[in-house]
Scaffold this motif. Sequence first.
Motif, PDB file in Angstrom:
ATOM      1  N   ASP A  29     -34.445  46.937  45.941  1.00 25.10           N
ATOM      2  CA  ASP A  29     -35.454  47.312  46.935  1.00 25.10           C
ATOM      3  C   ASP A  29     -34.693  47.962  48.457  1.00 25.10           C
ATOM      4  N   ASN A  30     -33.411  47.926  48.550  1.00 26.71           N
ATOM      5  CA  ASN A  30     -32.610  48.291  49.548  1.00 26.71           C
ATOM      6  C   ASN A  30     -33.137  47.307  50.836  1.00 26.71           C
ATOM      7  N   TYR A  31     -33.264  46.180  50.618  1.00 26.02           N
ATOM      8  CA  TYR A  31     -33.235  44.779  51.283  1.00 26.02           C
ATOM      9  C   TYR A  31     -31.868  44.385  51.418  1.00 26.02           C
ATOM     10  N   TRP A  32     -31.521  43.970  52.609  1.00 24.98           N
ATOM     11  CA  TRP A  32     -30.095  43.381  52.965  1.00 24.98           C
ATOM     12  C   TRP A  32     -30.240  41.826  52.523  1.00 24.98           C
ATOM     13  N   THR A  33     -29.276  41.181  51.721  1.00 27.83           N
ATOM     14  CA  THR A  33     -29.502  39.926  51.158  1.00 27.83           C
ATOM     15  C   THR A  33     -28.100  39.219  51.552  1.00 27.83           C
ATOM     16  N   GLU A  34     -28.360  37.894  51.790  1.00 28.32           N
ATOM     17  CA  GLU A  34     -27.294  37.035  52.266  1.00 28.32           C
ATOM     18  C   GLU A  34     -27.021  35.831  51.248  1.00 28.32           C
ATOM     19  N   PRO A  35     -25.836  35.664  50.836  1.00 32.37           N
ATOM     20  CA  PRO A  35     -25.622  34.751  49.719  1.00 32.37           C
ATOM     21  C   PRO A  35     -25.902  33.368  50.142  1.00 32.37           C
ATOM     22  N   VAL A  36     -26.329  32.414  49.149  1.00 39.20           N
ATOM     23  CA  VAL A  36     -26.408  31.315  49.499  1.00 39.20           C
ATOM     24  C   VAL A  36     -25.354  30.508  49.427  1.00 39.20           C
ATOM     25  N   SER A  37     -25.427  29.628  50.110  1.00 38.29           N
ATOM     26  CA  SER A  37     -23.783  28.718  49.998  1.00 38.29           C
ATOM     27  C   SER A  37     -23.978  27.377  49.164  1.00 38.29           C
ATOM     28  N   ILE A  38     -23.106  27.249  48.403  1.00 40.39           N
ATOM     29  CA  ILE A  38     -23.419  25.788  47.458  1.00 40.39           C
ATOM     30  C   ILE A  38     -22.000  25.061  47.967  1.00 40.39           C
ATOM     31  N   ILE A  39     -22.555  23.927  48.258  1.00 35.86           N
ATOM     32  CA  ILE A  39     -21.252  22.989  48.765  1.00 35.86           C
ATOM     33  C   ILE A  39     -21.587  21.726  47.847  1.00 35.86           C
ATOM     34  N   GLY A  40     -20.370  21.050  47.952  1.00 34.55           N
ATOM     35  CA  GLY A  40     -20.290  19.609  47.109  1.00 34.55           C
ATOM     36  C   GLY A  40     -18.726  19.186  47.298  1.00 34.55           C
ATOM     37  N   HIS A  41     -18.741  17.970  47.010  1.00 32.29           N
ATOM     38  CA  HIS A  41     -17.181  17.275  47.003  1.00 32.29           C
ATOM     39  C   HIS A  41     -16.527  17.912  46.044  1.00 32.29           C
ATOM     40  N   GLY A  42     -15.608  18.373  46.460  1.00 30.33           N
ATOM     41  CA  GLY A  42     -14.358  18.894  45.495  1.00 30.33           C
ATOM     42  C   GLY A  42     -14.799  20.516  45.352  1.00 30.33           C
ATOM     43  N   VAL A  43     -15.590  21.117  46.084  1.00 34.38           N
ATOM     44  CA  VAL A  43     -16.059  22.450  45.686  1.00 34.38           C
ATOM     45  C   VAL A  43     -15.077  23.248  46.910  1.00 34.38           C
ATOM     46  N   VAL A  44     -14.065  24.137  46.255  1.00 37.54           N
ATOM     47  CA  VAL A  44     -13.313  24.940  46.855  1.00 37.54           C
ATOM     48  C   VAL A  44     -13.173  26.251  46.563  1.00 37.54           C
ATOM     49  N   HIS A  45     -13.391  27.308  47.561  1.00 36.91           N
ATOM     50  CA  HIS A  45     -13.382  28.644  47.162  1.00 36.91           C
ATOM     51  C   HIS A  45     -14.446  29.087  46.086  1.00 36.91           C
ATOM     52  N   HIS A  46     -15.488  28.487  46.024  1.00 34.97           N
ATOM     53  CA  HIS A  46     -16.570  28.552  44.765  1.00 34.97           C
ATOM     54  C   HIS A  46     -15.973  28.114  43.512  1.00 34.97           C
ATOM     55  N   ILE A  64     -29.555  31.783  58.235  1.00 38.83           N
ATOM     56  CA  ILE A  64     -30.818  32.096  59.133  1.00 38.83           C
ATOM     57  C   ILE A  64     -31.698  33.206  58.359  1.00 38.83           C
ATOM     58  N   LEU A  65     -31.022  34.043  57.735  1.00 42.57           N
ATOM     59  CA  LEU A  65     -31.768  35.235  57.513  1.00 42.57           C
ATOM     60  C   LEU A  65     -32.669  35.262  56.104  1.00 42.57           C
ATOM     61  N   ILE A  66     -32.281  33.826  55.521  1.00 43.22           N
ATOM     62  CA  ILE A  66     -32.809  33.840  54.038  1.00 43.22           C
ATOM     63  C   ILE A  66     -33.973  32.995  53.948  1.00 43.22           C
ATOM     64  N   GLY A  67     -35.208  33.374  53.337  1.00 43.35           N
ATOM     65  CA  GLY A  67     -36.280  33.081  53.365  1.00 43.35           C
ATOM     66  C   GLY A  67     -36.480  32.037  52.154  1.00 43.35           C
ATOM     67  N   GLY A  68     -37.833  31.690  51.843  1.00 45.01           N
ATOM     68  CA  GLY A  68     -37.953  30.793  50.817  1.00 45.01           C
ATOM     69  C   GLY A  68     -38.149  29.239  51.081  1.00 45.01           C
ATOM     70  N   THR A  69     -38.708  28.436  50.057  1.00 45.64           N
ATOM     71  CA  THR A  69     -39.084  27.201  50.238  1.00 45.64           C
ATOM     72  C   THR A  69     -38.193  26.380  49.386  1.00 45.64           C
ATOM     73  N   GLY A  70     -37.397  26.769  48.635  1.00 45.33           N
ATOM     74  CA  GLY A  70     -36.576  26.021  47.722  1.00 45.33           C
ATOM     75  C   GLY A  70     -35.443  26.714  46.922  1.00 45.33           C
ATOM     76  N   PHE A  71     -34.991  25.855  45.846  1.00 39.01           N
ATOM     77  CA  PHE A  71     -33.859  26.348  45.033  1.00 39.01           C
ATOM     78  C   PHE A  71     -34.132  26.300  43.742  1.00 39.01           C
ATOM     79  N   GLU A  72     -33.708  27.136  42.663  1.00 43.17           N
ATOM     80  CA  GLU A  72     -33.891  26.947  41.278  1.00 43.17           C
ATOM     81  C   GLU A  72     -32.422  27.066  40.634  1.00 43.17           C
ATOM     82  N   TRP A  73     -32.021  25.856  40.276  1.00 42.33           N
ATOM     83  CA  TRP A  73     -30.566  25.722  39.768  1.00 42.33           C
ATOM     84  C   TRP A  73     -30.295  26.284  38.244  1.00 42.33           C
ATOM     85  N   THR A  74     -29.435  26.777  37.690  1.00 41.61           N
ATOM     86  CA  THR A  74     -29.035  27.157  36.328  1.00 41.61           C
ATOM     87  C   THR A  74     -27.819  27.060  36.445  1.00 41.61           C
ATOM     88  N   SER A  75     -27.449  26.817  34.995  1.00 41.02           N
ATOM     89  CA  SER A  75     -25.954  26.867  34.390  1.00 41.02           C
ATOM     90  C   SER A  75     -26.076  27.923  33.344  1.00 41.02           C
TER      91      SER A  75
END
Length: 136
Positions: A29-46, A64-75
Amino acid sequence: MRKNIFSKILVALAVIMLPLALNSCSNEDNYWTEPVSIIGHGVVHHEATIEVGSTLQLRAERGILIGGTGFEWTSTNPEVATIDENGLVKALTAGETTIIATTTGSDITNQGQIVVHVVNMGIGLIDDQIDQSEAE
């Protein structure tokens, strides 16, 4: 003369900025998107490594530029590790999976991902111990 220099500067800026602006449009849709950061104990370089039977608590952070109300997690490989709605990873068997956090509650979706390596640390530890009392 002054007006001519000003016009040339504006044209030069437009030539430089236009490709940069078009490059930032990364989805269909030609929107600029910013990646979500995932952090946790032991997470290094994704990436993270955990042992079979253990858990890893992850947290997603939006920029700052990411909208929404929550996250959906998948494996991507739930036979190796599952993740619940709160970001808790449970390691089931040795292997590799990608954990993805996707924004919810907005027209534009943003994602972040990490690779989780699940290892079985117990292999071979008991076999290496020899009971000397029964030798001979």
